[in-house]
Design a protein around this motif. Structure first.
Motif, PDB file in Angstrom:
ATOM      1  N   SER A 153       0.836  -1.197   0.000  1.00 40.71           N
ATOM      2  CA  SER A 153       0.000   0.000   0.000  1.00 40.71           C
ATOM      3  C   SER A 153       0.876   1.253   0.000  1.00 40.71           C
ATOM      4  O   SER A 153       0.403   2.352  -0.216  1.00 40.71           O
ATOM      5  CB  SER A 153      -0.985  -0.018   1.157  1.00 40.71           C
ATOM      6  N   MET A 154       2.175   1.077   0.226  1.00 39.84           N
ATOM      7  CA  MET A 154       3.114   2.197   0.081  1.00 39.84           C
ATOM      8  C   MET A 154       3.654   2.261  -1.344  1.00 39.84           C
ATOM      9  O   MET A 154       4.706   2.831  -1.599  1.00 39.84           O
ATOM     10  CB  MET A 154       4.252   2.045   1.082  1.00 39.84           C
ATOM     11  N   LYS A 155       2.941   1.643  -2.294  1.00 41.50           N
ATOM     12  CA  LYS A 155       3.270   1.693  -3.736  1.00 41.50           C
ATOM     13  C   LYS A 155       4.625   1.057  -4.081  1.00 41.50           C
ATOM     14  O   LYS A 155       5.520   1.708  -4.611  1.00 41.50           O
ATOM     15  CB  LYS A 155       3.234   3.140  -4.263  1.00 41.50           C
ATOM     16  N   VAL A 156       4.734  -0.195  -3.767  1.00 43.51           N
ATOM     17  CA  VAL A 156       5.943  -0.941  -4.108  1.00 43.51           C
ATOM     18  C   VAL A 156       5.665  -1.753  -5.372  1.00 43.51           C
ATOM     19  O   VAL A 156       4.585  -2.319  -5.525  1.00 43.51           O
ATOM     20  CB  VAL A 156       6.338  -1.867  -2.937  1.00 43.51           C
ATOM     21  N   ASP A 157       6.627  -1.784  -6.313  1.00 43.06           N
ATOM     22  CA  ASP A 157       6.411  -2.468  -7.589  1.00 43.06           C
ATOM     23  C   ASP A 157       6.951  -3.898  -7.612  1.00 43.06           C
ATOM     24  O   ASP A 157       6.428  -4.748  -8.308  1.00 43.06           O
ATOM     25  CB  ASP A 157       7.101  -1.691  -8.719  1.00 43.06           C
ATOM     26  N   MET A 158       8.042  -4.129  -6.887  1.00 47.64           N
ATOM     27  CA  MET A 158       8.657  -5.460  -6.942  1.00 47.64           C
ATOM     28  C   MET A 158       9.050  -5.914  -5.529  1.00 47.64           C
ATOM     29  O   MET A 158       9.392  -5.083  -4.688  1.00 47.64           O
ATOM     30  CB  MET A 158       9.919  -5.436  -7.815  1.00 47.64           C
ATOM     31  N   VAL A 159       8.981  -7.216  -5.310  1.00 47.99           N
ATOM     32  CA  VAL A 159       9.339  -7.778  -4.010  1.00 47.99           C
ATOM     33  C   VAL A 159      10.434  -8.831  -4.203  1.00 47.99           C
ATOM     34  O   VAL A 159      10.268  -9.759  -4.991  1.00 47.99           O
ATOM     35  CB  VAL A 159       8.114  -8.440  -3.331  1.00 47.99           C
ATOM     36  N   VAL A 160      11.538  -8.644  -3.496  1.00 45.89           N
ATOM     37  CA  VAL A 160      12.590  -9.674  -3.480  1.00 45.89           C
ATOM     38  C   VAL A 160      12.451 -10.370  -2.140  1.00 45.89           C
ATOM     39  O   VAL A 160      12.492  -9.713  -1.098  1.00 45.89           O
ATOM     40  CB  VAL A 160      13.990  -9.034  -3.591  1.00 45.89           C
TER      41      VAL A 160
ATOM     42  N   TYR B 205      15.695  -5.984 -14.142  1.00 46.92           N
ATOM     43  CA  TYR B 205      15.400  -5.189 -15.338  1.00 46.92           C
ATOM     44  C   TYR B 205      14.337  -5.892 -16.191  1.00 46.92           C
ATOM     45  O   TYR B 205      13.349  -5.281 -16.591  1.00 46.92           O
ATOM     46  CB  TYR B 205      16.689  -4.967 -16.133  1.00 46.92           C
ATOM     47  N   LEU B 206      14.538  -7.168 -16.451  1.00 48.84           N
ATOM     48  CA  LEU B 206      13.636  -7.885 -17.362  1.00 48.84           C
ATOM     49  C   LEU B 206      12.231  -8.068 -16.776  1.00 48.84           C
ATOM     50  O   LEU B 206      11.267  -8.202 -17.520  1.00 48.84           O
ATOM     51  CB  LEU B 206      14.226  -9.244 -17.744  1.00 48.84           C
ATOM     52  N   LEU B 207      12.121  -8.080 -15.437  1.00 49.03           N
ATOM     53  CA  LEU B 207      10.801  -8.241 -14.824  1.00 49.03           C
ATOM     54  C   LEU B 207      10.132  -6.905 -14.497  1.00 49.03           C
ATOM     55  O   LEU B 207       8.994  -6.874 -14.047  1.00 49.03           O
ATOM     56  CB  LEU B 207      10.902  -9.080 -13.539  1.00 49.03           C
ATOM     57  N   SER B 208      10.825  -5.806 -14.738  1.00 52.83           N
ATOM     58  CA  SER B 208      10.310  -4.513 -14.268  1.00 52.83           C
ATOM     59  C   SER B 208       9.174  -3.942 -15.109  1.00 52.83           C
ATOM     60  O   SER B 208       8.515  -3.005 -14.687  1.00 52.83           O
ATOM     61  CB  SER B 208      11.441  -3.491 -14.197  1.00 52.83           C
ATOM     62  N   GLY B 209       8.943  -4.508 -16.275  1.00 53.01           N
ATOM     63  CA  GLY B 209       7.901  -3.909 -17.118  1.00 53.01           C
ATOM     64  C   GLY B 209       6.599  -4.669 -17.133  1.00 53.01           C
ATOM     65  O   GLY B 209       5.727  -4.421 -17.952  1.00 53.01           O
ATOM     66  N   LYS B 210       6.450  -5.635 -16.211  1.00 50.49           N
ATOM     67  CA  LYS B 210       5.335  -6.574 -16.341  1.00 50.49           C
ATOM     68  C   LYS B 210       4.092  -6.207 -15.547  1.00 50.49           C
ATOM     69  O   LYS B 210       3.195  -7.004 -15.419  1.00 50.49           O
ATOM     70  CB  LYS B 210       5.801  -7.965 -15.917  1.00 50.49           C
ATOM     71  N   ASN B 211       4.061  -5.011 -14.949  1.00 52.65           N
ATOM     72  CA  ASN B 211       2.894  -4.718 -14.114  1.00 52.65           C
ATOM     73  C   ASN B 211       1.723  -4.168 -14.904  1.00 52.65           C
ATOM     74  O   ASN B 211       1.899  -3.432 -15.827  1.00 52.65           O
ATOM     75  CB  ASN B 211       3.268  -3.739 -13.010  1.00 52.65           C
TER      76      ASN B 211
ATOM     77  N   GLU C 274       7.903  -0.955 -22.925  1.00 50.54           N
ATOM     78  CA  GLU C 274       8.316  -2.278 -23.376  1.00 50.54           C
ATOM     79  C   GLU C 274       9.762  -2.509 -22.950  1.00 50.54           C
ATOM     80  O   GLU C 274      10.634  -1.686 -23.222  1.00 50.54           O
ATOM     81  CB  GLU C 274       8.229  -2.350 -24.912  1.00 50.54           C
ATOM     82  N   ILE C 275       9.989  -3.617 -22.234  1.00 49.78           N
ATOM     83  CA  ILE C 275      11.344  -3.939 -21.810  1.00 49.78           C
ATOM     84  C   ILE C 275      12.041  -4.637 -22.982  1.00 49.78           C
ATOM     85  O   ILE C 275      11.596  -5.690 -23.432  1.00 49.78           O
ATOM     86  CB  ILE C 275      11.311  -4.864 -20.569  1.00 49.78           C
ATOM     87  N   LEU C 276      13.103  -4.030 -23.474  1.00 49.48           N
ATOM     88  CA  LEU C 276      13.806  -4.609 -24.619  1.00 49.48           C
ATOM     89  C   LEU C 276      15.111  -5.249 -24.166  1.00 49.48           C
ATOM     90  O   LEU C 276      15.752  -4.774 -23.229  1.00 49.48           O
ATOM     91  CB  LEU C 276      14.119  -3.516 -25.638  1.00 49.48           C
ATOM     92  N   ALA C 277      15.501  -6.317 -24.850  1.00 48.25           N
ATOM     93  CA  ALA C 277      16.799  -6.927 -24.575  1.00 48.25           C
ATOM     94  C   ALA C 277      17.882  -5.983 -25.100  1.00 48.25           C
ATOM     95  O   ALA C 277      17.730  -5.417 -26.177  1.00 48.25           O
ATOM     96  CB  ALA C 277      16.891  -8.278 -25.258  1.00 48.25           C
ATOM     97  N   PRO C 278      18.946  -5.791 -24.334  1.00 47.37           N
ATOM     98  CA  PRO C 278      19.979  -4.864 -24.777  1.00 47.37           C
ATOM     99  C   PRO C 278      20.808  -5.413 -25.934  1.00 47.37           C
ATOM    100  O   PRO C 278      20.884  -6.618 -26.132  1.00 47.37           O
ATOM    101  CB  PRO C 278      20.861  -4.704 -23.540  1.00 47.37           C
ATOM    102  N   ASP C 279      21.428  -4.504 -26.676  1.00 42.05           N
ATOM    103  CA  ASP C 279      22.368  -4.883 -27.718  1.00 42.05           C
ATOM    104  C   ASP C 279      23.781  -4.784 -27.142  1.00 42.05           C
ATOM    105  O   ASP C 279      23.955  -4.352 -26.011  1.00 42.05           O
ATOM    106  CB  ASP C 279      22.194  -3.903 -28.886  1.00 42.05           C
TER     107      ASP C 279
END
Lengths: 307, 172
Positions: free
Chosen positions: A99-106, A301-307, B77-82
């Motif tokens: 509820s404090m606006k967190v995007d990702m949890v490790v 990085y790769l999981l950061s755009g999935k919300n 969009e999350i892109l794979a880097p070059d």
């Protein structure tokens, strides 16, 4: 190209393409870590909470550094100094934090499946930093990255995982990953520390003979004897374990070829690894730690755009 | 997809860009080139090869810059880097950024951000094959332009191998 999953709960859920994407992205982040400014702005609009219900030094620091190198905002939660100690449930704690606006949890938790439970109940992306005796996916990814760097690939590489397989989430994640990428795996240790049906269940070779295993492998990933997870006596003494399964310089020098030594840390020096082996030029233990930051940056990085 | 420039026309443009770079600088010992992935990296290789013929014996530093982690629309969009390959120091050097197409200016802004994480160059210049000037969103101009093109906002213009192609936009 994108990952096929929204969360990183385990290597079990990833396919070969996901693993390759994470490893190739990590190589680019490793380059970032060599620059004068070791930081990119990619996650500056992302907030990440590190929920550690179990002690950790390396993994927690590594995640925190990865998050900072990506410019994310971070909050740290250690169960011992929080309301969990007052009896709050996992779900309540996390919902309050979200509820404090967190995007990702490790998250690291002593209960296997805890991150899977969270993933079903909250909208944030979950990254498993180790759950009980189930999986430790980022460790397996950084191990694979380090092997790949040293052996120029994973396909066909012979990897021995040595020590306490029974209590090891690192072993399980490594086995899943190495098999998916075409490597060959043998587990080796005393019979009491190797699950009875592991050969049938996970398709690995089992060996109780350290010398033979080391003769066979290209890479030996030596695990820590986890004294804190053993509530029954599984071998008579640490000294006896060292004699039968500890790796000494003398043993390494007696092999036909030079093998690579890995260890996920923390090392019990003089138990599973002798000091002169841990510090030898065959050991890539410190490179594993360095690669850990780059690999975790890639996952975040790769999981950061999935919300 | 329609071909805008065939290989012959492209190589003519590359030669003319190389010539104006040579006439402006003559000496390239304190200059480094950085091609922006992916089209700019291909073009950069061709331009620096041409320059080597014009200044025989001089070493020309050339790197590839990947801006993936610096994009301002990263969350869309999350892109794979070059691959990033900057095997030299840029501190106090003149950096010549090379890109295939200058469009909104956002890529160049991201490239400048990326570059500054490698050090503090004395000067940065921009060299592009094609300028789509009327669509600029940021105050960014090129120092060397191969040619200017009139296009629709929704069109895509790309350097693919040895040809420049236009992929027409759907609307307008």
């Amino acid at each position: 190209m994108q990952l096929s999953t929204r969360h990183l709960l385990g290597i079990k859920d990833l396919n070969k393409e996901d693993i390759s994407l994470i490893l190739s992205t990590a190589a680019q982040f490793k380059e970032v870590l060599q620059r004068p400014v070791k930081k990119v702005p990619s996650l500056r609009d992302v907030t990440i909470v590190n929920l550690f219900y179990e002690n950790s030094t390396r993994t927690r620091f590594s995640f925190e550094l990865a998050e900072k190198r990506l410019s994310a905002d971070t909050i740290n939660f250690a169960a011992s100094s929080s309301s969990a100690a007052k009896g709050e449930t996992l779900l309540d704690t996390v919902q309050n934090i979200l509820s404090m606006k967190v995007d990702m949890v490790v998250m690291r938790h002593s209960a296997s499946g805890a991150p899977h439970f969270l993933a079903q109940h909250i909208p944030a992306a979950i990254i498993n930093a180790g759950d009980g005796i189930n999986e430790h996916p980022t460790q397996a990814l950084l191990d694979a990255f380090s092997i790949q760097e040293k052996m120029r690939g994973l396909e066909g590489v012979k990897v021995a995982i040595i020590g306490d397989i029974m209590h090891s989430r690192v072993a399980q994640s490594n086995i899943y990953l190495l098999h998916k990428m075409g490597a060959k795996v043998t587990v080796c240790g005393p019979p009491t520390l190797i699950p009875k049906y592991i050969q049938q269940a996970l398709g690995v070779q089992v060996s109780y003979n350290l010398q033979e295993t080391l003769e066979w492998c290209d890479v030996a990933n030596v695990l820590r004897i986890q004294l804190e997870r053993q509530n029954q006596v599984l071998f008579s003494s640490l000294r006896e374990y060292n004699i039968a399964y500890g790796i000494s310089k003398k043993l390494l020098d007696s092999l036909q070829k030079e093998i690579v030594i890995m260890h996920p840390g923390p090392i019990n020096r003089g138990v599973e690894l002798d000091s002169d082996v841990a510090d030898s030029k065959q050991s890539i233990i410190l490179q594993q730690v360095e690669n850990g930051v780059a690999v975790r940056m890639a996952v975040l990085y790769l999981l950061s755009g999935k919300n | 997809m329609q071909t805008l420039f065939k290989p012959e026309k492209l190589s003519e443009l590359i030669q003319s860009l190389s010539k104006s770079l040579f006439e402006t600088h003559k000496d390239f010992r304190n200059i480094v080139f950085a091609g922006i992935q992916q089209g700019g990296a291909v073009l950069g290789e061709q331009i620096t090869s041409e320059l080597k013929l014009l200044v025989p014996g001089q070493n020309i530093d050339y790197g590839k810059l990947d801006i993936t982690f610096y994009r301002d629309d990263i969350r869309k969009e999350i892109l794979a880097p070059d691959t990033m390959h900057m095997p030299f120091d840029i501190e106090n050097k003149t950096v010549i950024l090379i890109d295939d197409v200058l469009f909104t200016g956002r890529t160049i802004k991201a490239a400048l951000d990326t570059l500054l994480d490698y050090g503090r160059p004395a000067k940065v210049e921009l060299c592009v094959l094609i300028d789509r000037k009327e669509h600029r969103q940021f105050p960014i101009q090129a120092d060397y332009v191969g040619t200017t093109l009139q296009t629709k906002r929704t069109d895509k213009v790309k350097l693919i191998k040895d040809e420049v192609v236009l992929i027409p936009g759907e609307e307008g």
